[in-house]
Design an enzyme around this catalytic site. Structure first.
Site, PDB file in Angstrom:
ATOM      1  N   MET A   1      -4.418   9.902   1.258  1.00  0.00           N
ATOM      2  CA  MET A   1      -4.231   8.444   1.295  1.00  0.00           C
ATOM      3  C   MET A   1      -5.410   7.498   0.777  1.00  0.00           C
ATOM      4  SD  MET A   1      -1.475   8.524   2.476  1.00  0.00           S
ATOM      5  CE  MET A   1      -0.695   7.205   3.247  1.00  0.00           C
TER       6      MET A   1
ATOM      7  N   HIS B   1       5.629  10.779  -2.770  1.00  0.00           N
ATOM      8  CA  HIS B   1       5.707   9.558  -2.018  1.00  0.00           C
ATOM      9  C   HIS B   1       6.972   9.243  -1.240  1.00  0.00           C
ATOM     10  CE1 HIS B   1       4.497   5.338  -1.403  1.00  0.00           C
ATOM     11  NE2 HIS B   1       5.798   5.216  -1.485  1.00  0.00           N
TER      12      HIS B   1
END
Ligand code: GAR
Length: 195
Positions: free
Chosen positions: A89, A108
């Site tokens: 992240m 994703h």
């Protein structure tokens, strides 16, 4: 044999799915190490249990520049060919991405270019879309914007809860990531390597 590193920040279910694909021979490659941006990432313990070398990138103690230098050093001394993000992240700096162009892959949880960013599943859910999905792409200097390698749609039905949608997305991720990496590593995807 192709070797790759996996970068994680959290739970590590994608890392585990990749490790299982390597173990049972579906993905003909070697996981050289797993690195996290925090010592707290549960994925680290899961990787250690699988006998994979783990590292903590010193984002918290030394900042992004040093953390990325540490990562680059690891990749070059260990001769890692690919860097695979699995729930990592952090945004990698343009300098890092340029130094590893065409060799960084990300997963994703949406059909990019819809719903980029930190909460692809939640953003799609809040908007009430009927179809979302999963994207695997090369990382470029933007956010969730590199060349798309593979996508898989996931339908959201009126009776689905958020938890059901999350599970469908994660199941799709686990089914698609190893397969896409296998094609990429074999040179079976129409992607130009530029290093
Ligand atoms: C996955 O759904 C992955 O697509 C997402 O984080 C989750 C990590 O789960 N990544 C992003 O949102 C990147 N922008 P995991 O730790 O269980 O693999």
């Amino acid at each position: 044999m192709t070797s790759f590193a996996i970068l994680v920040s959290g739970r590590g279910s994608n890392m585990e799915a990749l490790a299982e694909a390597v173990r049972d021979g579906r993905l003909d490659a070697r996981i050289d190490f797993v690195a996290a941006d925090s010592a707290e990432a549960p994925a680290l313990e899961k990787a250690r249990k699988k006998g994979i070398d783990t590292f903590v990138l010193p984002y918290a103690a030394e900042g992004k520049k040093k953390a990325e230098e540490f990562l680059s050093g690891l990749c070059s001394t260990r001769r890692v060919e690919w860097i695979v993000l699995a729930g990592f992240m952090r945004i990698l700096s343009p300098e890092f991405v340029r130094a590893h162009t065409g060799r960084i892959v990300n997963i994703h949880p949406s059909l990019l270019p819809s719903f980029p960013g930190k909460d692809g599943i939640g953003d799609a859910w809040k908007l009430g879309v009927a179809v979302t999905g999963v994207t695997i792409h090369l990382v470029d200097e933007g956010v969730d914007s590199g060349t798309i390698l593979a996508q898989r749609p996931v339908e959201i039905h009126p009776e689905d809860t958020f938890e059901i949608v999350e599970k469908k997305i994660h199941d799709a991720e686990h089914a698609l990531y190893w397969k896409t990496l296998s094609e990429l590593f074999r040179g079976a995807l129409p992607v130009e390597r530029r290093w």
